[in-house]
Design a protein around this motif. Structure first.
Motif, PDB file in Angstrom:
ATOM      1  N   GLY A  36       0.798  -1.217   0.000  1.00  0.00           N
ATOM      2  CA  GLY A  36       0.000   0.000   0.000  1.00  0.00           C
ATOM      3  C   GLY A  36       0.830   1.265   0.000  1.00  0.00           C
ATOM      4  O   GLY A  36       0.300   2.361   0.203  1.00  0.00           O
ATOM      5  N   SER A  37       2.122   1.161  -0.261  1.00  0.00           N
ATOM      6  CA  SER A  37       3.013   2.320  -0.250  1.00  0.00           C
ATOM      7  C   SER A  37       2.668   3.283  -1.386  1.00  0.00           C
ATOM      8  O   SER A  37       2.554   2.888  -2.544  1.00  0.00           O
ATOM      9  CB  SER A  37       4.465   1.863  -0.391  1.00  0.00           C
ATOM     10  N   ALA A  38       2.508   4.565  -1.057  1.00  0.00           N
ATOM     11  CA  ALA A  38       2.199   5.578  -2.063  1.00  0.00           C
ATOM     12  C   ALA A  38       3.343   5.722  -3.059  1.00  0.00           C
ATOM     13  O   ALA A  38       3.126   5.892  -4.262  1.00  0.00           O
ATOM     14  CB  ALA A  38       1.915   6.923  -1.389  1.00  0.00           C
ATOM     15  N   SER A  39       4.572   5.660  -2.554  1.00  0.00           N
ATOM     16  CA  SER A  39       5.732   5.772  -3.439  1.00  0.00           C
ATOM     17  C   SER A  39       5.787   4.612  -4.424  1.00  0.00           C
ATOM     18  O   SER A  39       6.136   4.779  -5.595  1.00  0.00           O
ATOM     19  CB  SER A  39       7.023   5.813  -2.615  1.00  0.00           C
ATOM     20  N   MET A  40       5.422   3.403  -3.963  1.00  0.00           N
ATOM     21  CA  MET A  40       5.433   2.238  -4.835  1.00  0.00           C
ATOM     22  C   MET A  40       4.313   2.325  -5.869  1.00  0.00           C
ATOM     23  O   MET A  40       4.471   1.894  -7.017  1.00  0.00           O
ATOM     24  CB  MET A  40       5.308   0.951  -4.029  1.00  0.00           C
ATOM     25  N   VAL A  41       3.167   2.879  -5.480  1.00  0.00           N
ATOM     26  CA  VAL A  41       2.087   3.088  -6.448  1.00  0.00           C
ATOM     27  C   VAL A  41       2.555   4.042  -7.547  1.00  0.00           C
ATOM     28  O   VAL A  41       2.311   3.820  -8.747  1.00  0.00           O
ATOM     29  CB  VAL A  41       0.827   3.646  -5.753  1.00  0.00           C
ATOM     30  N   ALA A  42       3.233   5.120  -7.135  1.00  0.00           N
ATOM     31  CA  ALA A  42       3.746   6.081  -8.109  1.00  0.00           C
ATOM     32  C   ALA A  42       4.765   5.428  -9.036  1.00  0.00           C
ATOM     33  O   ALA A  42       4.763   5.654 -10.250  1.00  0.00           O
ATOM     34  CB  ALA A  42       4.385   7.273  -7.384  1.00  0.00           C
ATOM     35  N   GLY A 103      -0.371  10.816  -4.543  1.00  0.00           N
ATOM     36  CA  GLY A 103       0.387  11.319  -3.398  1.00  0.00           C
ATOM     37  C   GLY A 103      -0.410  12.336  -2.595  1.00  0.00           C
ATOM     38  O   GLY A 103      -0.423  12.301  -1.364  1.00  0.00           O
ATOM     39  N   LEU A 104      -1.102  13.241  -3.311  1.00  0.00           N
ATOM     40  CA  LEU A 104      -1.915  14.243  -2.615  1.00  0.00           C
ATOM     41  C   LEU A 104      -3.053  13.586  -1.836  1.00  0.00           C
ATOM     42  O   LEU A 104      -3.396  14.020  -0.728  1.00  0.00           O
ATOM     43  CB  LEU A 104      -2.484  15.245  -3.637  1.00  0.00           C
ATOM     44  N   SER A 105      -3.633  12.530  -2.429  1.00  0.00           N
ATOM     45  CA  SER A 105      -4.747  11.860  -1.749  1.00  0.00           C
ATOM     46  C   SER A 105      -4.294  11.123  -0.494  1.00  0.00           C
ATOM     47  O   SER A 105      -5.102  10.870   0.405  1.00  0.00           O
ATOM     48  CB  SER A 105      -5.420  10.878  -2.704  1.00  0.00           C
ATOM     49  N   GLN A 106      -2.996  10.777  -0.432  1.00  0.00           N
ATOM     50  CA  GLN A 106      -2.475  10.034   0.715  1.00  0.00           C
ATOM     51  C   GLN A 106      -1.961  10.932   1.829  1.00  0.00           C
ATOM     52  O   GLN A 106      -1.673  10.452   2.924  1.00  0.00           O
ATOM     53  CB  GLN A 106      -1.352   9.098   0.263  1.00  0.00           C
ATOM     54  N   ALA A 194       3.612   8.658   7.505  1.00  0.00           N
ATOM     55  CA  ALA A 194       3.363   8.293   6.109  1.00  0.00           C
ATOM     56  C   ALA A 194       3.440   9.473   5.157  1.00  0.00           C
ATOM     57  O   ALA A 194       3.404   9.284   3.945  1.00  0.00           O
ATOM     58  CB  ALA A 194       1.991   7.632   5.979  1.00  0.00           C
ATOM     59  N   VAL A 195       3.566  10.684   5.701  1.00  0.00           N
ATOM     60  CA  VAL A 195       3.634  11.852   4.823  1.00  0.00           C
ATOM     61  C   VAL A 195       4.864  11.791   3.923  1.00  0.00           C
ATOM     62  O   VAL A 195       4.838  12.285   2.783  1.00  0.00           O
ATOM     63  CB  VAL A 195       3.635  13.160   5.655  1.00  0.00           C
ATOM     64  N   TYR A 196       5.937  11.167   4.392  1.00  0.00           N
ATOM     65  CA  TYR A 196       7.147  11.055   3.575  1.00  0.00           C
ATOM     66  C   TYR A 196       6.912  10.138   2.372  1.00  0.00           C
ATOM     67  O   TYR A 196       7.414  10.389   1.272  1.00  0.00           O
ATOM     68  CB  TYR A 196       8.306  10.528   4.420  1.00  0.00           C
ATOM     69  N   ASP A 197       6.146   9.081   2.586  1.00  0.00           N
ATOM     70  CA  ASP A 197       5.813   8.171   1.493  1.00  0.00           C
ATOM     71  C   ASP A 197       4.957   8.895   0.456  1.00  0.00           C
ATOM     72  O   ASP A 197       5.178   8.774  -0.750  1.00  0.00           O
ATOM     73  CB  ASP A 197       5.080   6.952   2.050  1.00  0.00           C
TER      74      ASP A 197
END
Length: 322
Positions: A36-42, A103-106, A194-197
């Motif tokens: 569920g990592s935002a960085s991995m989704v990107a 990223g903004l949504s997370q 999680a803001v860093y992710d």
């Protein structure tokens, strides 16, 4: 169309990039679903966008290689810029926009802790595959830059080969994006925030947007008609003056009509004072000889007007007419 050797090099570069991107995209997608990592989704969106773009670039190579015909006497080389433009727009929409919005949504959602080990393993594997692809495009770019006695990055930005520029830029962005994603995940693990992710996802998106805008602008310029650089102009001028029929050249214009292919227009004075029919034959013979150079798509010659000043060639290598 580009030379056979150039076309094969570009095709190999695209195929290597496509293979690497598909493998990496699959791995990143699995990691993104599990963690569920935002960085991995990107990063997954980035790799899938790159994979789709390579298909556009393969189409660019195929369609630009078609021979000239009555409707397109200068060939179909500009199709390479059309399909490369599609690829750049795809990088922006499917890569940059998705990454930034996700990223903004997370931000501020309190994303739970991820399985960090999976992320690190996938990022490491992706770095290896992307490095192989980048080295392929880097070697091609460095080789061409050395032939022109210029810097590798300068050649990538100025080259008339949009496939090389796109693959080089996308692979370089992929490696930088992996580093950004790594620090996003690492800071998430170290701080529990999680803001860093999420910030990593946004930064990857911004990186892709910058690369996409550069590629869009370069393709736009070549579609509008990019003049050949001074080095190529001087080589063409020297080549023209080597013909025994040509006394002097008063006008010369070269414009790219495809990867390493130019449309040449020149005004010349011919040796002697032949009658009109002989002059026409001489002009045709010189133009035909110029078009035997694989880098000249079409040559159009006319007579110089009386009193027009001559163009003076500087020292130039006629082999650089490419």
């Amino acid at each position: 169309m580009a030379s056979g050797k150039q076309s094969k090099q570009s095709l190999l570069t695209v195929l290597v990039a496509l293979g690497a991107n598909i493998v990496v995209a699959l791995a990143k997608t699995v990691a993104a679903v599990i963690t569920g990592s935002a960085s991995m989704v990107a990063e997954a969106a980035h790799s899938w966008a790159d994979s789709g773009n390579e298909v556009f670039l393969l189409q660019a190579e195929r369609r630009a290689a078609r021979p000239s015909d009555e409707l397109h006497p200068s060939g179909y080389g500009r199709e390479a810029y059309v399909w490369s433009l599609f690829a750049a727009v795809g990088l922006f929409t499917a890569g940059a926009v998705v990454s930034i919005l996700h990223g903004l949504s997370q931000l501020g959602t309190g994303e739970p802790d991820s399985n960090y080990l999976i992320n690190y393993i996938v990022l490491a594997i992706a770095f290896v595959f992307e490095s192989v692809s980048f080295l392929q495009s880097f070697r091609q770019a460095r080789s061409k830059a050395a032939e022109r006695d210029t810097g590798t990055l300068e050649h990538v930005l100025s080259t008339s080969n949009p496939t090389l520029r796109a693959v080089f830029a996308e692979d370089a962005a992929a490696l930088i994006g992996l580093v950004i994603a790594f620090f996003g995940v690492l800071l998430h693990e170290l701080t529990g925030n999680a803001v860093y992710d999420a910030a990593g996802s946004i930064l990857v998106g911004i990186l892709l947007a910058v690369v996409a805008f550069v590629l869009i602008d370069r393709n736009r310029r070549f579609l509008l008609g990019e003049p050949a650089p001074d080095r190529v102009q001087q080589a063409a001028l020297a080549t023209l003056l080597q013909h025994p029929e040509v006394d002097r050249v008063t006008y010369l214009h070269l414009e790219y009509v495809g990867p390493e292919r130019v449309f040449l227009v020149a005004a010349v004075d011919l040796v002697g004072d032949d009658k009109e029919s002989d002059v026409a034959d001489d002009l045709y013979a010189v133009a035909e000889a110029l078009e035997r150079n694989e880098h000249v798509a079409e040559a159009v010659l006319t007579l110089s007007r009386r009193g027009a000043p001559s163009l003076v060639p500087r020292e130039a290598d006629t082999d650089e007419l490419r």
